[in-house]
Scaffold this motif. Sequence first.
Motif, PDB file in Angstrom:
ATOM      1  N   ARG A  16      -4.255  -2.878  -6.114  1.00  0.00           N
ATOM      2  CA  ARG A  16      -3.606  -2.891  -4.802  1.00  0.00           C
ATOM      3  C   ARG A  16      -4.203  -1.813  -3.903  1.00  0.00           C
ATOM      4  NH1 ARG A  16       0.547  -3.965  -8.206  1.00  0.00           N
ATOM      5  NH2 ARG A  16       1.302  -1.833  -8.411  1.00  0.00           N
ATOM      6  N   ALA A  17      -4.358  -2.138  -2.619  1.00  0.00           N
ATOM      7  CA  ALA A  17      -4.892  -1.169  -1.657  1.00  0.00           C
ATOM      8  C   ALA A  17      -4.531  -1.614  -0.246  1.00  0.00           C
ATOM      9  CB  ALA A  17      -6.406  -1.079  -1.796  1.00  0.00           C
ATOM     10  N   LEU A  18      -4.356  -0.625   0.632  1.00  0.00           N
ATOM     11  CA  LEU A  18      -4.180  -0.905   2.052  1.00  0.00           C
ATOM     12  C   LEU A  18      -5.362  -0.286   2.786  1.00  0.00           C
ATOM     13  CD1 LEU A  18      -0.358  -0.111   2.639  1.00  0.00           C
ATOM     14  CD2 LEU A  18      -1.449  -2.268   1.989  1.00  0.00           C
ATOM     15  N   ILE A  19      -6.075  -1.100   3.561  1.00  0.00           N
ATOM     16  CA  ILE A  19      -7.271  -0.622   4.260  1.00  0.00           C
ATOM     17  C   ILE A  19      -7.086  -0.815   5.759  1.00  0.00           C
ATOM     18  CG2 ILE A  19      -9.770  -0.934   4.522  1.00  0.00           C
ATOM     19  CD1 ILE A  19      -9.739  -2.192   1.689  1.00  0.00           C
ATOM     20  N   ASN A  20      -7.271   0.246   6.511  1.00  0.00           N
ATOM     21  CA  ASN A  20      -7.219   0.147   7.976  1.00  0.00           C
ATOM     22  C   ASN A  20      -8.510  -0.514   8.465  1.00  0.00           C
ATOM     23  OD1 ASN A  20      -7.194   0.516  10.763  1.00  0.00           O
ATOM     24  ND2 ASN A  20      -6.220   2.541  10.628  1.00  0.00           N
ATOM     25  N   ILE A  46      -4.709 -16.079  -0.970  1.00  0.00           N
ATOM     26  CA  ILE A  46      -3.252 -16.146  -1.039  1.00  0.00           C
ATOM     27  C   ILE A  46      -2.647 -14.992  -1.827  1.00  0.00           C
ATOM     28  CG2 ILE A  46      -3.042 -18.611  -0.567  1.00  0.00           C
ATOM     29  CD1 ILE A  46      -3.132 -19.183  -3.497  1.00  0.00           C
ATOM     30  N   THR A  47      -3.474 -13.972  -2.118  1.00  0.00           N
ATOM     31  CA  THR A  47      -2.948 -12.768  -2.757  1.00  0.00           C
ATOM     32  C   THR A  47      -3.335 -11.525  -1.948  1.00  0.00           C
ATOM     33  OG1 THR A  47      -4.910 -12.740  -4.172  1.00  0.00           O
ATOM     34  CG2 THR A  47      -2.899 -13.701  -5.102  1.00  0.00           C
ATOM     35  N   ALA A  48      -3.581 -11.707  -0.647  1.00  0.00           N
ATOM     36  CA  ALA A  48      -3.921 -10.592   0.247  1.00  0.00           C
ATOM     37  C   ALA A  48      -3.285 -10.848   1.609  1.00  0.00           C
ATOM     38  CB  ALA A  48      -5.434 -10.456   0.384  1.00  0.00           C
ATOM     39  N   GLU A 122      -4.403  -5.559   0.082  1.00  0.00           N
ATOM     40  CA  GLU A 122      -4.910  -6.191  -1.148  1.00  0.00           C
ATOM     41  C   GLU A 122      -3.862  -6.044  -2.249  1.00  0.00           C
ATOM     42  OE1 GLU A 122      -6.346  -8.319  -3.222  1.00  0.00           O
ATOM     43  OE2 GLU A 122      -8.242  -7.824  -2.213  1.00  0.00           O
ATOM     44  N   PHE A 123      -3.531  -7.160  -2.904  1.00  0.00           N
ATOM     45  CA  PHE A 123      -2.526  -7.117  -3.974  1.00  0.00           C
ATOM     46  C   PHE A 123      -3.069  -7.608  -5.314  1.00  0.00           C
ATOM     47  CE2 PHE A 123      -0.299  -7.808   0.123  1.00  0.00           C
ATOM     48  CZ  PHE A 123       0.200  -6.510   0.241  1.00  0.00           C
ATOM     49  N   ASP A 124      -4.298  -8.107  -5.308  1.00  0.00           N
ATOM     50  CA  ASP A 124      -4.951  -8.534  -6.558  1.00  0.00           C
ATOM     51  C   ASP A 124      -6.457  -8.335  -6.374  1.00  0.00           C
ATOM     52  OD1 ASP A 124      -5.435  -9.609  -9.067  1.00  0.00           O
ATOM     53  OD2 ASP A 124      -5.344 -11.683  -8.368  1.00  0.00           O
TER      54      ASP A 124
END
Length: 138
Positions: A16-20, A46-48, A122-124
């Motif tokens: 998992r990640a969060l990207i600006n 379908i997983t982001a 991102e979740f996967d």
Amino acid sequence: MKSFRKELWFETRTRRALINITSKIEECLRESGIKEGLLLCNAMHITASVFINDDESGLHGDFEAWLEKLAPEKPYSQYRHNGAEDNADAHLKRTIMGREVVVAITSGKLDFGPWEQIFYGEFDGKRRKRVLVKIIGE
Ligand code: ZN
């Protein structure tokens, strides 16, 4: 009417990640030459997610804790989707955080409210995934 299309690719090292991605989206807008119109940005998986919020690390930690409460990754066996796959939680997290954003373009700029920034959620991860940027206007 002008139309612009581009795919942006990401590969996170973590699940998992969060990207600006705001500066990448602004780059697309410059490249398009469009000054007045609409910009759509959506995850092509379908997983982001693509969503708009504040670029504040405390809040990003809160998102992670909140999503893990709503759709915990483990145990994998709690989900009917898992078996051949282990990413049911990622499908659910993506649904909560949304597929896309639409931003107005005014005078060649993203017409944001205060503190608005665009994120790829991102979740996967740990594999190559992409986001679509479509811009239409004059
Ligand atoms: Zn799946």
